[in-house]
Write a protein that holds these residues in place. Structure first.
Motif, PDB file in Angstrom:
ATOM      1  N   UNK A  13       0.820  -1.206   0.000  1.00  0.00           N
ATOM      2  CA  UNK A  13       0.000   0.000   0.000  1.00  0.00           C
ATOM      3  C   UNK A  13       0.855   1.258   0.000  1.00  0.00           C
ATOM      4  N   UNK A  33       1.044   3.812  -3.067  1.00  0.00           N
ATOM      5  CA  UNK A  33       0.568   5.167  -2.786  1.00  0.00           C
ATOM      6  C   UNK A  33       1.657   6.176  -3.101  1.00  0.00           C
ATOM      7  N   UNK A  45       2.193   6.641  -6.715  1.00  0.00           N
ATOM      8  CA  UNK A  45       1.062   7.387  -7.274  1.00  0.00           C
ATOM      9  C   UNK A  45       1.135   8.863  -6.917  1.00  0.00           C
ATOM     10  N   UNK A  77      -6.666   8.244  -3.686  1.00  0.00           N
ATOM     11  CA  UNK A  77      -5.290   7.818  -3.946  1.00  0.00           C
ATOM     12  C   UNK A  77      -5.023   6.467  -3.281  1.00  0.00           C
ATOM     13  N   UNK A  78      -5.495   6.352  -2.045  1.00  0.00           N
ATOM     14  CA  UNK A  78      -5.308   5.079  -1.351  1.00  0.00           C
ATOM     15  C   UNK A  78      -6.077   3.977  -2.087  1.00  0.00           C
ATOM     16  N   UNK A 138      -6.726   3.814  -5.144  1.00  0.00           N
ATOM     17  CA  UNK A 138      -6.032   3.510  -6.394  1.00  0.00           C
ATOM     18  C   UNK A 138      -4.823   2.622  -6.134  1.00  0.00           C
ATOM     19  N   UNK A 139      -4.257   2.757  -4.950  1.00  0.00           N
ATOM     20  CA  UNK A 139      -3.008   2.049  -4.665  1.00  0.00           C
ATOM     21  C   UNK A 139      -3.228   0.721  -3.966  1.00  0.00           C
ATOM     22  N   UNK A 140      -4.467   0.418  -3.622  1.00  0.00           N
ATOM     23  CA  UNK A 140      -4.702  -0.826  -2.899  1.00  0.00           C
ATOM     24  C   UNK A 140      -5.268  -1.855  -3.854  1.00  0.00           C
ATOM     25  N   UNK A 141      -4.570  -3.003  -3.993  1.00  0.00           N
ATOM     26  CA  UNK A 141      -5.126  -4.026  -4.862  1.00  0.00           C
ATOM     27  C   UNK A 141      -6.450  -4.532  -4.289  1.00  0.00           C
ATOM     28  N   UNK A 200      -6.371  -6.792  -1.306  1.00  0.00           N
ATOM     29  CA  UNK A 200      -6.021  -6.195  -0.017  1.00  0.00           C
ATOM     30  C   UNK A 200      -7.261  -5.532   0.593  1.00  0.00           C
TER      31      UNK A 200
END
Ligand SMILES: Nc1ncnc2c1ncn2[C@@H]1O[C@H](COP(=O)(O)OP(=O)(O)OP(=O)(O)O)[C@@H](O)[C@H]1O
Ligand SMILES: Nc1ncnc2c1ncn2[C@@H]1O[C@H](COP(=O)(O)OP(=O)(O)OP(=O)(O)O)[C@@H](O)[C@H]1O
Ligand SMILES: [Mg+2]
Ligand SMILES: [Mg+2]
Lengths: 559, 285, 523, 318
Positions: free
Chosen positions: B262, B266, B269, D143-144, D146-149, D152
């Protein structure tokens, strides 16, 4: 009316305290060069300043103000029908006035009435903006604007995006609507000619300061401030060719740029030492106007330089011969068979409305577009995609902002261009910059640190680097302020003389063409419909379309 | 009569400050991850060492800060060592696909014509296909493996990069400075690489960072599905899949790799967004 | 070459139903969770271990395998074998389908025909490949003819192997969708399938048609309803147990045992699963053609460590290819079986491993690869543990995971010398595993005429004692003398039970019989 | 006559889709053909097996002959509507699809609805409050996301909302539509959060662009209410949002594998995963084709939606 309206931007004051009043049924014009703060004033009046810009002071106006934007191509929502967009305003106006919300029928009737008021058929209400021409769109915008029942109509350069022929109609429409509805009107423009026929009062804005204000006739007819005088002289006349075009060197200082004394000092023709001591205040000068200047205290003489001898028609041997060139895009014939010749050292003008094929013709000649048919001979050799050498023909583009690679420094771009020059004709970067009147230290700058006029000079310098015989200028000055336009035109004329260049100058502005071209071609729908010596074509046009074009241009600059 | 007074619009400055704080934090996270990826093996040479006598040790016991997993591997060491495969593979993926995209995308956008058409159709197709599914099918049928997946992802990630590059080139090509360069007789490669490419570099960098984050997630997902790194290797996706099974015995086994994935995604990104904002500011003036 | 093996202790299980008392109360509903979705209710279509477990709740074969591994009566109450190619089954007159209809020879014949047809039963048809014909020879009599002499064929007619008896009408009307939700099978067991939602759940209701409730060894089922709940995700299954939605969890994987042990309301019971795990060698692949190299590998494996720590008690250290269950008829007590099967010279001793390697053709070590099937992560973990040990004596062992089918491919590809053998014996017969690993067609190309003739004679002998002793001798030769095979462990499966639930006679074969009847409410 | 160019475009697109499916099916066939391993040995396992049985099985699954003959046989059967039988389950492939397709369909649609319902309003809000705390909050959260598969997020949701706070079931799919939706809500949420983040970002960008546009300025300048102005901007921003919505649908289809694995949902995603591991030719082939077809249809749908949303395009195709 505004009292002490001040506009602050993120980097400095954009508009210094400014006061003015417009009575119902009267119109006020704000004029000034680009960046002087005209649009900000308009936006402040309707309370729509962009993020990071704020205003203070007080604004008082009876009822509401409506702002008519500049570009009819972007000012309407592309996905809603015109009628709907007008109807929203009608409904909003009703709500504001505390009236009951109008029903469907009432709305439809109101929309039809408004369309009629701007001379459009009721069927337009079912159309989407993209289905209309620019002039029609601007009419729809006007209808939408007056649907709000405003007391004040603000028009920010309402005609700059339009053709000369449309321009006049729209202006007349605005004037008519204003008179009929008894509105107060605020017209914003950098075109003095336009303002002359329209406004009752004029306010000349320079770098956020009023430098001259008063009745239109007085301010424009007998300007007191040297800035106003210079502006009116920069406007090229359509009826004569001037020996020297008046223009203003330099550009408008940016907000927050340090200066002392009179803000106009750096560009002023009458500057004196005392001008550096303090900022001049606006003081009445004639009974109908006021100006902010220490030096000038009365109307300045508007010296019209005498006519230049209209140059003679081409000599026998042609530098460029274009014969039967055609080009079509899909089913659309952009260029019908066109013939054109340019003699060595001659300046040829190409006029015509938007979409008439001028650019296509230029691109074919330059080799940026492959013609479908026809021949192009240059210096006696037929040009093919293979045998072009970069030295021969160069182009100066319309938009100085995109014509320079933002990633390269000025010096880098010029040095690179020089590599295309024949070894015998290599110049230094400094020489090139000097040719276009720029200091040598500009070589280190990047394009974004330059003003529009300066950029256009660099573009010209780059085009001159490979020592071309023919320079094509495609609307090279139409994106510039009148004052800068005059400088660039003057530069081109002098370069042409000094380097014995041939020039093809493309423009839709006949007045500009009058100043630079010896011979004129008029295009319409991809065809050349008339040609001849510039003076002859403009003074006594033979084709009906040319007559119409000349009439429109003459009216808008002298109306 | 209406009296209007207009007030200053607040906010921009504050959000700029917030953005720079975020960017700094993201840079710090990425820096730590890169250090772990590069030096992880040196710091913990036997991170994957199994100690069957010491399985499922709770956090804090006997020098195991985060405890051990079901094979007795130290979770902290394993997680640090996992940074390598979490960052390297995606980096290769993104470099490969970006390189492919730059070579093909500039050509397609500049030359147009049949090359553009064919590339366009192929990339439309690949672009629409769900990356995870295709990787699952192709990788799964061929028996998986980390580098095979990397190769598959290079192909699958290329279309989105290609679109960005092509769109950038397409937007720049009609600009007058490109036409001027043509008129001055510069070669196609010179125009593409000296003139156009520098002007779309912000686009490219932004896309690179955002796709890099995507590649990190994609590879982790495939490892999670069991088609990724070889068994026994340190890898966050694999650790997550294994860790789920012992979620209750030692939650650290799943929380540690989860937090790492994560944070890194993040951070990358955030950097992508920051670059985009920077490019926009530059563009505006 | 023979070494003395030290006795190895076996691991203990966590708790046992044997220690619980049956309250005799009936239970309204028992939820059994399984971690995989059966592809069908008929195991002939896909014969995974769960398919067997699920099917045997409601269906039976002609015979069944008893606790001691011996063939017992089921739908057939008795049988005779007039010659080695004929078996005559007498059907149990009390055997009824859950519809109440009595089982007729026609039903049995239809079921046998379906079971040996590769189109209907692709997964199990090969077990009945030797069946030539099945005919009715009396009111309650079915005679099966085999195409060749098969001394030990009876077990194949059990639900532990290849035969599930459904009505003839069922086979007729469901030729295309046997075992699907639209064709719920009707068997002879105590529980009738009432609902089947594929991938989700299977519901069973107790019927009173079961023959097993009557007769000599009568069993009384206590659960009124059984629900099999399919939860393919292991952690979800633990969560389900935590929230009281599971009473029994079948086939708990090794990695999960700790999770279940941590639940205070649950206990785990282990039962041998008749599997054998070991190493075998491609005899022709260098350097494994050298017995010293094979010996070195044998000493480098941490048998007890792997069984205790990796298998979490789901297995016992193996000392022979033959499992204790397969010799139970001759060595009924655990101690006697352990003694008889103590045939492997190997224990974990790196000194001996090093010495063996020094004496070999590659004294400084070498590099090789060991592939394991991805479905069995414990094999991978054991391989990694071995690799760590081998590294210390100079052997680099690369461990590679492959999907099961590709793993098969590597077993005899001529490049992999060291291989895993994982063999599940369905019948538990003593010749089953050893016959495959040591017989003529053995996968490693191991040739020792003495061993191979022992295997052949065991397979054709009818006398259990000789069969066992022949096989054990062959085992000893292959392991201790030739090091052709290195036994690692005998597998066990784990089942988690809620503490209020017990199950009678829990053992390796229980789940292949109608095991629902053995569930009881415990104190 | 008026719609004929449009009809022509659609016909061409459909023809394109058919060619595409043929190409994809052949590629998948090649993949399976050249892949290592063998389904028959998979089916048999470590067992002593009669060669005759193996031969019968090979014939049954059409594994005899070369690539071309296998493929053309397969294609011939498909054209007759016979997609074959799953090797693993012996069930006709179409039935596998019928049984599991519904679950995955509900999952995807639910996720799509959740995505759109959450993300578009949030994106609009963020754009309207550009630079303020609401914008920062929404941007950070997305954003979070977008970044978390998906897996998860799934794990976190599973433990938080199904176990510690038992609002939702831990496993299973329930029976009946309503129950399905209840059981699939958490998985759909896990699937949706990632894609919602994408849409929030896109909506925000599109809306900021629209709100800064001339026509919005003009709308405000003539005194339209903020509500109306927002609606105009949203309507204009709908065009870019529609493109991304199409992409998000394909993203959701891809994400089902992960979410189904995490929540143990017996849908097409897990079926595909199993089939791939088992080399179950007919199932892999069929599911890949279904996905390709679905995506082609979504893309076509998006293009048609454009025509509805953007009148400027409408004239060009008419
Ligand atoms: N959004 C903005 N934020 C900050 N400063 C701005 C913004 N827009 C314009 N400015 C600054 O305000 C000044 C005045 O701009 P304005 O647009 O009012 O000029 P103008 O007289 O209308 O020019 P033009 O003739 O080019 O339209 C310029 O110097 C410009 O840099
Ligand atoms: N690349 C192109 N593709 C399609 N159509 C084109 C292209 N370039 C020009 N056209 C069309 O050809 C016609 C002539 O265009 P051209 O740009 O030559 O006109 P112009 O006289 O230069 O107009 P303007 O004054 O607006 O610059 C126009 O209708 C235009 O729409
Ligand atoms: Mg302006
Ligand atoms: Mg043009």
């Amino acid at each position: 009316m505004a009292e002490g309206l001040t506009i602050e931007g993120p980097v400095g004051t954009i508009v210094q305290p400014l006061s003015f009043a417009v009575a119902a049924g009267r119109s006020l014009a704000i004029v000034g060069e680009s960046g002087s703060g005209k649009t900000m004033v308009a936006k402040a009046l309707v309370g729509l300043l962009p993020n990071g810009v704020s205003s203070s002071g007080s604004l008082r106006h009876a009822g509401t103000a409506a702002l008519l934007p500049q570009d009819p191509f972007t000012s309407l929502s592309p996905v809603h029908r015109c009628g709907e967009q007008i109807a929203w305003t009608v409904r909003a106006a009703a709500r504001r006035a505390g009236r009951r919300a109008p029903g469907r029928r009432e709305l439809a009737a109101a929309v039809t009435r408004l369309l009629d008021e701007v001379n459009l058929a009721a069927s337009v209400s079912e159309k989407y903006p993209h289905e209309l021409s620019g002039g029609m769109r601007q009419r729809v915008s006007i209808a939408a604007a007056i649907a709000a029942d405003p007391q004040l109509l603000i028009a920010d350069e309402p005609t700059t995006a339009l053709d000369a022929s449309n321009r006049l109609e729209i202006l007349e429409l605005v004037r008519r609507v204003q008179r009929e509805r008894g509105l107060a009107a605020l017209l914003i423009s950098h075109d003095l000619g336009l303002v002359r026929g329209f406004a009752d009062d004029v306010l000349v804005l320079y770098a956020g300061r009023v430098v001259e204000a008063g009745q239109a006739a007085a301010v424009l007819g007998s300007p007191v401030h040297p800035y106003t005088a210079a502006l009116s002289q920069a406007d090229p006349p359509i009826d004569v060719r001037l020996v020297r075009l008046g223009g203003l060197e330099g550009s408008v200082p940016k907000p927050g740029e340090p200066h002392s004394g009179c803000i106009f000092y750096a560009r002023c023709a009458l500057r004196q030492e005392r001008c550096l001591e303090a900022e001049p205040a606006l003081e009445p000068r004639t009974n109908a106007s006021a100006a902010a200047c220490f030096v000038s205290d009365g109307p300045l003489p508007l010296a019209r330089p005498e006519r230049a001898a209209e140059s003679a028609v081409a000599t026998a041997s042609a530098l460029l011969e274009v014969a039967g060139v055609t080009r079509s895009f899909g089913r659309h014939l952009a260029l019908a068979p066109a013939d054109l010749t340019v003699a060595p050292g001659e300046a040829v003008g190409v006029a015509g409305e938007s979409g008439s094929g001028k650019t296509t013709l230029a691109r074919c000649i330059a080799g940026l577009e492959a013609p479908d048919a026809g021949t192009i001979r240059f210096e006696g050799v037929q040009l093919t995609p293979r045998n072009r050498t970069p030295g021969g023909i160069q182009v100066v583009f319309q938009d100085p902002y995109s014509a320079l690679n933002p990633a390269l420094s000025i010096g880098g771009a010029l040095a690179e261009a020089m590599r295309s020059a024949p070894a015998s004709a290599r110049r230094s970067v400094a020489e090139l910059l000097a040719m276009v009147g720029l200091p040598a230290d500009y070589a280190r700058r990047r394009p974004r640190e330059l003003s529009g006029g300066e950029r256009q000079r660099v573009v010209i310098a780059r085009a001159l680097a490979p020592n071309p015989r023919l320079l094509i200028c495609d609307e090279s000055v139409s994106a510039l302020d009148v004052s800068v336009q005059a400088q660039i035109l003057e530069l081109l004329r002098s370069l042409q003389r000094e380097l014995d260049l041939s020039l093809i100058f493309i423009s839709h502005d006949l007045a500009v063409l009058r100043q630079v071209s010896d011979r004129l071609y008029v295009m319409r729908h991809g065809q050349i419909i008339e040609q001849g010596p510039t003076a002859a074509v403009i003074d006594s046009p033979s084709h009906a379309y040319t007559q119409q074009l000349v009439a429109a241009s003459t009216e808008s600059s002298t109306a | 009569m209406t009296v209007t007074s207009l007030l200053r619009t607040p906010g921009l400055a504050r959000s700029r400050r917030r953005a720079s704080f975020l960017t700094a934090a993201a840079l710090a996270v990425v820096a730590v991850a890169v250090i772990a990826a590069v030096f992880g093996r040196l710091i913990f040479p036997d991170a994957t060492h199994q100690d069957l006598l010491e399985t499922l040790a709770p956090p804090g016991s006997d020098g195991h800060v985060l405890g051990t997993d079901s094979l007795g591997r130290d979770i902290l060491q394993l997680t640090v060592a996992g940074a390598g495969s979490a960052l390297l593979g995606p980096l290769v993926v993104e470099c490969g696909s970006m390189l492919l995209a730059i070579v093909l995308g500039t050509l397609a956008g500049y030359k147009r014509g049949p090359i553009d058409f064919v590339l366009g159709r192929v990339s439309d197709l690949l672009f629409a296909l769900p990356v995870v599914l295709v990787a699952l099918v192709v990788g799964g049928i061929f028996g998986g493996g980390y580098w095979m997946l990397v190769a598959i992802f290079i192909v699958l990630f290329a279309p989105s990069d290609l679109r960005v590059v092509r769109a950038g080139v397409l937007e720049q090509t009609p600009r007058a400075y490109v036409e001027a360069a043509k008129l001055l007789g510069y070669s196609t490669w010179r125009i593409l690489f000296r003139h156009i490419l520098p002007n779309i570099r912000n686009l490219v960098v932004t896309e690179f960072l955002l796709s890099y984050a995507g590649a990190i997630l994609a590879l982790a997902s495939l490892s999670y599905l069991g088609i990724g790194v070889s068994p026994g290797a340190a890898d966050w996706g694999r650790q997550l899949a294994d860790g789920r099974e012992i979620m209750f015995s030692n939650p650290a086994a799943v929380v540690a790799p989860m937090v790492c994935v994560l944070l890194v995604a993040c951070a990358v990104n955030v950097l992508g967004d920051a670059w985009e904002a920077r490019a926009e500011r530059e563009f505006r003036g | 070459l023979t070494g003395c093996s030290s006795p190895r202790s076996t691991s203990s299980s966590t708790g046992s139903s044997a220690d619980l008392t049956d309250t005799g109360k009936s239970i309204s509903d028992v939820t059994v969770s399984i971690n995989g979705a059966p592809s069908s209710l008929y195991p002939g279509i896909a014969a995974g271990i769960l398919d067997y477990d699920v099917a045997s709740l409601s269906a039976e074969g002609l015979v069944q395998i008893g606790d001691d591994g011996q063939v017992e009566p089921a739908v057939a109450s008795s049988w005779t074998q007039p010659d080695q190619q004929t078996i005559v089954f007498e059907l149990n007159p009390h055997a009824k389908f859950q519809t109440g209809a009595a089982v007729t020879p026609a039903d049995v014949i239809a079921s046998i025909d379906a079971a040996k047809d590769p189109n209907v039963s692709p997964a199990t048809a090969s077990y009945l490949g030797a069946v030539d014909s099945a005919t009715q020879t009396g009111d309650d009599e079915v005679t099966v003819k085999l195409s060749s002499a098969q001394p030990d064929y009876l077990a194949n007619f059990s639900a532990a192997s290849a035969l599930w008896i459904y009505p003839a009408s069922y086979w007729q009307s469901h030729s295309k969708d046997v075992g699907s939700a639209t064709a719920l099978p009707v068997g002879t067991g105590p529980y009738k399938i009432t609902k089947y939602v594929p991938d989700s759940e299977i519901d069973y209701a107790l019927t009173n048609t079961w023959w097993g409730e009557t007769g000599a060894k009568a069993v009384t089922p206590h659960a009124k309803k059984i629900t099999i709940s399919i939860i393919t995700d292991e952690s979800a299954r633990v969560l389900a147990a935590k929230s009281g939605k599971t009473d029994i969890a079948l086939q708990v994987p090794i990695a999960q045992t700790a999770e279940w042990n941590a639940l205070k309301d649950f206990r785990i019971e282990h039962a041998a699963d008749l599997s054998y795990t070991g190493f075998y060698f491609q005899q022709s692949v260098k350097p494994f053609d050298d017995p010293k190299v094979r010996e070195a590998i044998g000493y480098a494996f941490d048998y007890q460590g792997v069984v205790d720590k990796l298998l979490k008690g789901q297995g016992k250290v193996a000392t022979a290819i033959a499992t204790p269950q397969s010799v139970a008829s001759v060595y009924p007590s655990a101690a006697s079986a352990a003694k008889a099967l103590d045939l492997s010279p190997f224990d974990f001793d790196m000194k001996k491993a090093k010495a063996a390697l020094k004496a070999s053709s590659v004294p400084d070590g070498f590099t090789t690869e060991l592939v394991y099937p991805s479905d069995y992560p414990q094999l991978g973990q054991a391989a990694l543990a071995l690799a760590q040990n081998l590294k210390t004596i100079g052997i680099t062992l690369n461990v590679k995971e492959e999907p099961v089918d590709q793993w098969f491919g590597t077993l005899s590809d001529g490049t992999h010398g060291l291989n895993y053998m994982l063999y599940f014996s369905t019948t538990g017969d003593v010749t089953d595993t050893s016959g495959y690993l040591l017989g003529d067609q053995n996968p490693g190309g191991y040739k020792n005429s003495e061993v191979q003739s022992l295997v052949a004679s065991a397979s054709s002998s009818a006398d259990e004692k000789t069969r066992v002793s022949d096989i054990l001798t062959a085992n000893k030769l292959a392991i201790a003398q030739d090091h052709a095979d290195i036994p690692l462990w005998w597998g066990e499966s784990s089942t988690a039970f809620e503490n209020g639930i017990g199950i009678k006679d829990f053992g390796p074969y229980l789940l292949t019989r109608p095991w629902g009847a053995n569930i009881f409410a415990a104190k | 006559m008026r719609f004929s160019p449009l009809a022509r475009t659609i016909t061409l697109r459909i023809a394109g889709v058919i060619v595409l499916l043929a190409v994809i099916s052949f590629l998948v066939y090649c993949l399976l053909y050249f892949a290592p391993g063998d389904i028959v040995s998979n089916l048999i396992g470590t067992k002593k097996t009669d060669p005759a049985v193996i031969a019968a099985l090979r014939a049954k699954y059409g594994l005899d002959g070369g690539l071309w003959s296998q493929y053309s046989n397969w294609l011939g059967r498909v054209l007759r509507g016979d997609f074959g039988t799953s090797v693993q389950n012996q069930v006709p492939v179409l039935r596998v699809f019928r049984e599991k397709g519904g679950i995955t369909g509900i999952l995807c649609l639910l996720a799509f609805v959740i995505t759109m319902v959450i993300s578009v309003p949030l994106g609009v809000l963020a754009a309207r409050k550009e630079g303020r705390w609401q914008d920062s909050l929404i941007s950070t959260v997305s954003l979070v996301g977008l970044s978390a598969p998906a897996f998860v997020i799934g794990l976190i949701l599973l433990y938080a909302l199904a176990y510690y706070l038992p609002l939702f079931p831990v496993y299973g799919i329930g029976t009946g539509f309503g129950d399905h939706v209840y059981h699939l809500f958490l998985p759909a949420l896990a699937l949706a959060l990632g894609s919602a983040a994408i849409i929030v970002k896109l909506t925000r960008t599109a809306m900021i662009q629209q709100l800064a546009g001339d026509h919005v300025m003009f709308a405000r300048a003539r005194g339209l209410s903020e509500w109306r102005v927002t609606r105009i901007a949203v309507r204009n921003a709908a065009i870019p949002i529609a493109t991304s919505a199409g992409l998000v649908l394909t993203y959701l289809i891809g994400g089902t594998v992960l979410v189904e694995a995490t929540f143990s949902i017996p849908g097409l995603g897990s079926a595909l995963e199993n089939a791939v591991q088992f080399k179950d030719f007919p199932v892999v082939q069929f599911l890949v084709l279904v996905v390709a077809l679905l995506i082609a249809v979504i893309m076509l749908g998006v293009d048609l939606l454009y025509l509805v949303l953007d009148p400027r395009l409408r004239r060009r195709t008419e």
